[in-house]
Design a protein around this motif. Structure first.
Motif, PDB file in Angstrom:
ATOM      1  N   UNK A 286     -15.447  92.340  25.424  1.00  0.00           N
ATOM      2  CA  UNK A 286     -15.431  91.689  24.115  1.00  0.00           C
ATOM      3  C   UNK A 286     -15.964  92.642  23.068  1.00  0.00           C
ATOM      4  N   UNK A 287     -17.071  93.327  23.389  1.00  0.00           N
ATOM      5  CA  UNK A 287     -17.596  94.346  22.488  1.00  0.00           C
ATOM      6  C   UNK A 287     -17.648  95.677  23.236  1.00  0.00           C
ATOM      7  N   UNK A 288     -17.602  96.763  22.475  1.00  0.00           N
ATOM      8  CA  UNK A 288     -17.636  98.087  23.089  1.00  0.00           C
ATOM      9  C   UNK A 288     -19.065  98.596  23.239  1.00  0.00           C
ATOM     10  N   UNK A 377     -22.916  95.915  16.059  1.00  0.00           N
ATOM     11  CA  UNK A 377     -22.138  95.493  17.224  1.00  0.00           C
ATOM     12  C   UNK A 377     -20.716  95.979  16.978  1.00  0.00           C
ATOM     13  N   UNK A 378     -20.248  96.889  17.815  1.00  0.00           N
ATOM     14  CA  UNK A 378     -19.001  97.610  17.563  1.00  0.00           C
ATOM     15  C   UNK A 378     -17.960  97.288  18.632  1.00  0.00           C
ATOM     16  N   UNK A 379     -16.728  97.142  18.200  1.00  0.00           N
ATOM     17  CA  UNK A 379     -15.645  96.914  19.151  1.00  0.00           C
ATOM     18  C   UNK A 379     -14.312  96.784  18.464  1.00  0.00           C
ATOM     19  N   UNK A 380     -13.362  97.632  18.842  1.00  0.00           N
ATOM     20  CA  UNK A 380     -12.035  97.591  18.243  1.00  0.00           C
ATOM     21  C   UNK A 380     -11.330  96.270  18.543  1.00  0.00           C
ATOM     22  N   UNK A 381     -11.683  95.656  19.675  1.00  0.00           N
ATOM     23  CA  UNK A 381     -11.013  94.425  20.068  1.00  0.00           C
ATOM     24  C   UNK A 381     -11.685  93.156  19.587  1.00  0.00           C
ATOM     25  N   UNK A 382     -12.770  93.276  18.812  1.00  0.00           N
ATOM     26  CA  UNK A 382     -13.502  92.079  18.391  1.00  0.00           C
ATOM     27  C   UNK A 382     -12.659  91.145  17.541  1.00  0.00           C
ATOM     28  N   UNK A 383     -11.757  91.723  16.745  1.00  0.00           N
ATOM     29  CA  UNK A 383     -10.937  90.892  15.866  1.00  0.00           C
ATOM     30  C   UNK A 383      -9.987  89.990  16.635  1.00  0.00           C
ATOM     31  N   UNK A 384      -9.782  90.299  17.915  1.00  0.00           N
ATOM     32  CA  UNK A 384      -8.875  89.478  18.726  1.00  0.00           C
ATOM     33  C   UNK A 384      -9.570  88.271  19.364  1.00  0.00           C
ATOM     34  N   UNK A 385     -10.873  88.184  19.204  1.00  0.00           N
ATOM     35  CA  UNK A 385     -11.637  87.081  19.793  1.00  0.00           C
ATOM     36  C   UNK A 385     -12.098  86.132  18.702  1.00  0.00           C
ATOM     37  N   UNK A 386     -11.499  84.952  18.667  1.00  0.00           N
ATOM     38  CA  UNK A 386     -11.846  83.967  17.649  1.00  0.00           C
ATOM     39  C   UNK A 386     -13.268  83.451  17.876  1.00  0.00           C
ATOM     40  N   UNK A 387     -13.989  83.339  16.777  1.00  0.00           N
ATOM     41  CA  UNK A 387     -15.342  82.795  16.856  1.00  0.00           C
ATOM     42  C   UNK A 387     -16.391  83.774  17.313  1.00  0.00           C
ATOM     43  N   UNK A 388     -16.042  85.058  17.369  1.00  0.00           N
ATOM     44  CA  UNK A 388     -17.001  86.033  17.882  1.00  0.00           C
ATOM     45  C   UNK A 388     -18.233  86.143  16.974  1.00  0.00           C
ATOM     46  N   UNK A 408     -20.030  93.258   7.193  1.00  0.00           N
ATOM     47  CA  UNK A 408     -18.859  93.429   8.055  1.00  0.00           C
ATOM     48  C   UNK A 408     -17.683  93.887   7.216  1.00  0.00           C
ATOM     49  N   UNK A 409     -16.953  94.873   7.712  1.00  0.00           N
ATOM     50  CA  UNK A 409     -15.774  95.358   7.004  1.00  0.00           C
ATOM     51  C   UNK A 409     -14.549  94.542   7.397  1.00  0.00           C
ATOM     52  N   UNK A 410     -13.484  94.666   6.596  1.00  0.00           N
ATOM     53  CA  UNK A 410     -12.287  93.854   6.831  1.00  0.00           C
ATOM     54  C   UNK A 410     -11.547  94.227   8.103  1.00  0.00           C
ATOM     55  N   UNK A 411     -11.766  95.440   8.624  1.00  0.00           N
ATOM     56  CA  UNK A 411     -11.072  95.824   9.859  1.00  0.00           C
ATOM     57  C   UNK A 411     -11.730  95.218  11.097  1.00  0.00           C
ATOM     58  N   UNK A 412     -12.889  94.569  10.898  1.00  0.00           N
ATOM     59  CA  UNK A 412     -13.580  93.816  11.951  1.00  0.00           C
ATOM     60  C   UNK A 412     -13.969  94.671  13.157  1.00  0.00           C
ATOM     61  N   UNK A 413     -14.141  95.967  12.947  1.00  0.00           N
ATOM     62  CA  UNK A 413     -14.542  96.838  14.051  1.00  0.00           C
ATOM     63  C   UNK A 413     -16.052  96.824  14.251  1.00  0.00           C
ATOM     64  N   UNK A 414     -16.780  96.320  13.244  1.00  0.00           N
ATOM     65  CA  UNK A 414     -18.226  96.471  13.243  1.00  0.00           C
ATOM     66  C   UNK A 414     -18.892  95.298  12.537  1.00  0.00           C
ATOM     67  N   UNK A 415     -19.854  94.681  13.182  1.00  0.00           N
ATOM     68  CA  UNK A 415     -20.679  93.658  12.542  1.00  0.00           C
ATOM     69  C   UNK A 415     -22.109  94.172  12.539  1.00  0.00           C
ATOM     70  N   UNK A 416     -22.680  94.304  11.339  1.00  0.00           N
ATOM     71  CA  UNK A 416     -24.047  94.813  11.211  1.00  0.00           C
ATOM     72  C   UNK A 416     -24.969  93.691  10.762  1.00  0.00           C
ATOM     73  N   UNK A 417     -26.068  93.536  11.465  1.00  0.00           N
ATOM     74  CA  UNK A 417     -27.086  92.578  11.057  1.00  0.00           C
ATOM     75  C   UNK A 417     -28.376  93.326  10.777  1.00  0.00           C
ATOM     76  N   UNK A 418     -29.088  92.861   9.761  1.00  0.00           N
ATOM     77  CA  UNK A 418     -30.397  93.408   9.457  1.00  0.00           C
ATOM     78  C   UNK A 418     -31.468  92.426   9.882  1.00  0.00           C
ATOM     79  N   UNK A 419     -32.438  92.895  10.641  1.00  0.00           N
ATOM     80  CA  UNK A 419     -33.551  92.060  11.099  1.00  0.00           C
ATOM     81  C   UNK A 419     -34.853  92.816  10.838  1.00  0.00           C
ATOM     82  N   UNK A 420     -35.976  92.134  10.977  1.00  0.00           N
ATOM     83  CA  UNK A 420     -37.254  92.809  10.814  1.00  0.00           C
ATOM     84  C   UNK A 420     -37.467  93.787  11.972  1.00  0.00           C
ATOM     85  N   UNK A 421     -38.155  94.889  11.686  1.00  0.00           N
ATOM     86  CA  UNK A 421     -38.419  95.895  12.719  1.00  0.00           C
ATOM     87  C   UNK A 421     -39.009  95.290  13.986  1.00  0.00           C
TER      88      UNK A 421
END
Length: 438
Positions: A286-288, A377-388, A408-421
């Motif tokens: 699901x993710x790379x 969280x990186x993955x070329x195939x993430x856009x193919x999984x609904x609700x990811x 998150x960019x429109x190509x859905x290859x990468x979802x970045x979250x910011x959290x506390x250290x």
């Protein structure tokens, strides 16, 4: 089949490692081009030659004696040459270098490049390969851009004999022939450039790990290996801290669609990771991979009716440009937007910067949030999984972790979250085990 094999510092850290390199190279006659880094650490208590050379220059710069440091360098090179019965006069060459160093007639870049230079000369004799000095085939312009045409012409002329060749990594030369160092880890880039110039079928990067892992093994015990990864996926992971391969090493080979194979010098039987331009690995998981960095700051600009004002973000970014600060992400809302930057890049002048931002944008409020980690969280195939995305955010929420920023960019290859250290490691573990249950 033509292969370029690059061996990192840990792969050439001792005479024993030299022997492993020779076994690997002789195992496959298509490995006609070899690139080496400078001698690295043989164990945790050891030092890298490159670090020691930098230290020598620092000593001389501040008029301090560097004999003790240089003697460590000399011993490492001479021990390898002696154990392997090499005839190259490494002791004499090092003595000449020390004399130049004492006379302050050597630049820092030239001095540091000698780590790769001498390592490659020793390896050339040991393998029976012809030595090519990187400054004779890797050319840069004065603005630090790579001169491909000049490099290609020189490379083709030198290698037309069809011999086997070895080239030191990490440096090239400017038009005036002065040595130009690359950034740390630049031997990976040299290997990629050589692979491109040679029109290789494969660029092998030999290191001390068996390929790219899905997560940092210091956080996730025995993370799954990545068998196949796309160039773009690797770029995203490398930028966010995955350090198996220098992030700039992708470009020279990607243009010619030459695959990179990450291999382990200590476990040559392992297949490692293939990096290419296809999406064949996109559906195996699901993710790379997951990677992250700590210590970012978020500067938030709030202004009523901001969305109706043209050019507001440009005004803010021009302030960052004045301070030569690189921007990571710009998440935005209706009446506010945030600018994410590395904390160390703004720390010396952050309050001055915030004042100028408020003035430039006529903002109602400019606030600062520090000690933030970014996790990709990186993955070329993430856009193919609904609700990811929902699944990822839900898992983080159930773990009691507060998400400060999302990108998150429109190509859905990468979802970045910011959290506390303080939530950095826990967030990576949460994401990893959500998609790879134990």
């Amino acid at each position: 089949m033509l292969k370029v094999a690059k061996f990192g510092g840990s792969s050439v850290a001792s005479a024993e490692q030299f022997k492993k390199v020779k076994e690997i190279v002789k195992m496959d006659s298509s490995r006609k081009f070899v690139v080496v880094s400078a001698i690295g650490k043989a164990d945790k208590e050891d030092n890298k030659i490159t670090d020691l050379l930098y230290l020598c220059y620092a000593h001389i710069k501040y008029n301090m004696n560097c004999d003790a440091v240089f003697s460590i360098i000399e011993k490492k090179f001479c021990d390898i040459a002696k154990e392997l019965n090499l005839q190259f006069n490494i002791k004499g060459e090092l003595a000449q270098l020390k004399e130049k160093l004492d006379q302050k007639s050597v630049s820092e870049e030239y001095l540091v490049s000698r780590g790769e230079y001498f390592t490659a000369l020793l390896m050339a004799e040991y393998l029976g390969y012809r030595f090519i000095d990187a400054k004779d085939v890797i050319f840069y312009n004065y603005d630090n851009t790579f001169d491909y045409i000049k490099s290609e012409k020189a490379f083709q002329e030198i290698t037309k004999t069809g011999e086997n060749f070895i080239i030191p990594g990490f440096y090239g030369s400017f038009p005036n022939r002065d040595v130009k160092l690359m950034t740390r880890g630049g031997g990976d880039v040299t290997g990629a450039i050589v692979a491109s110039l040679a029109n290789a079928d494969v660029y092998e990067n030999w290191t001390d790990v068996s390929g790219v892992l899905m997560a940092d093994p210091r956080i996730i015990p025995n993370p799954l290996p990545i068998e196949v990864i796309n160039y773009n996926e690797l770029r995203e992971l490398s930028y966010m801290g995955a350090s198996v391969l220098h992030e700039e090493a992708v470009f020279p080979v990607a243009l010619k669609k030459i695959p990179i194979q990450i291999r382990n010098t200590n476990r040559p039987e392992d297949l490692g990771t293939i990096i290419n331009n296809s999406d064949e690995g996109a559906f195996k998981h699901v993710i790379t991979g997951i990677a992250g960095k700590k210590d970012f700051s978020i500067i938030t600009i709030r202004k009523v009716h901001m969305s109706n004002e043209v050019g507001l973000i440009r005004k803010a970014l021009s302030v960052f440009e004045d301070y030569n600060v690189s921007i990571e992400h710009i998440p935005s809302g209706v009446d506010s937007f945030s600018v994410v930057v590395e904390t160390k890049a703004v720390k010396p002048f952050v309050h001055e910067l915030m004042g100028k931002l408020k003035k430039a944008t006529s903002a109602g409020e400019v606030t600062l949030t520090t000690e933030i980690s970014l996790i990709a969280t990186v993955g070329l195939g993430m856009k193919n999984y609904k609700g990811l995305s929902g699944r990822l955010f839900s898992a983080i929420g159930k773990a009691g972790i507060n998400i400060v920023v999302i990108s998150q960019t429109s190509d859905e290859i990468n979802i970045i979250v910011g959290v506390h250290n303080s939530d950095y490691e826990r967030t990576i573990r949460t994401i990893y085990y959500e998609f790879n249950p134990q």
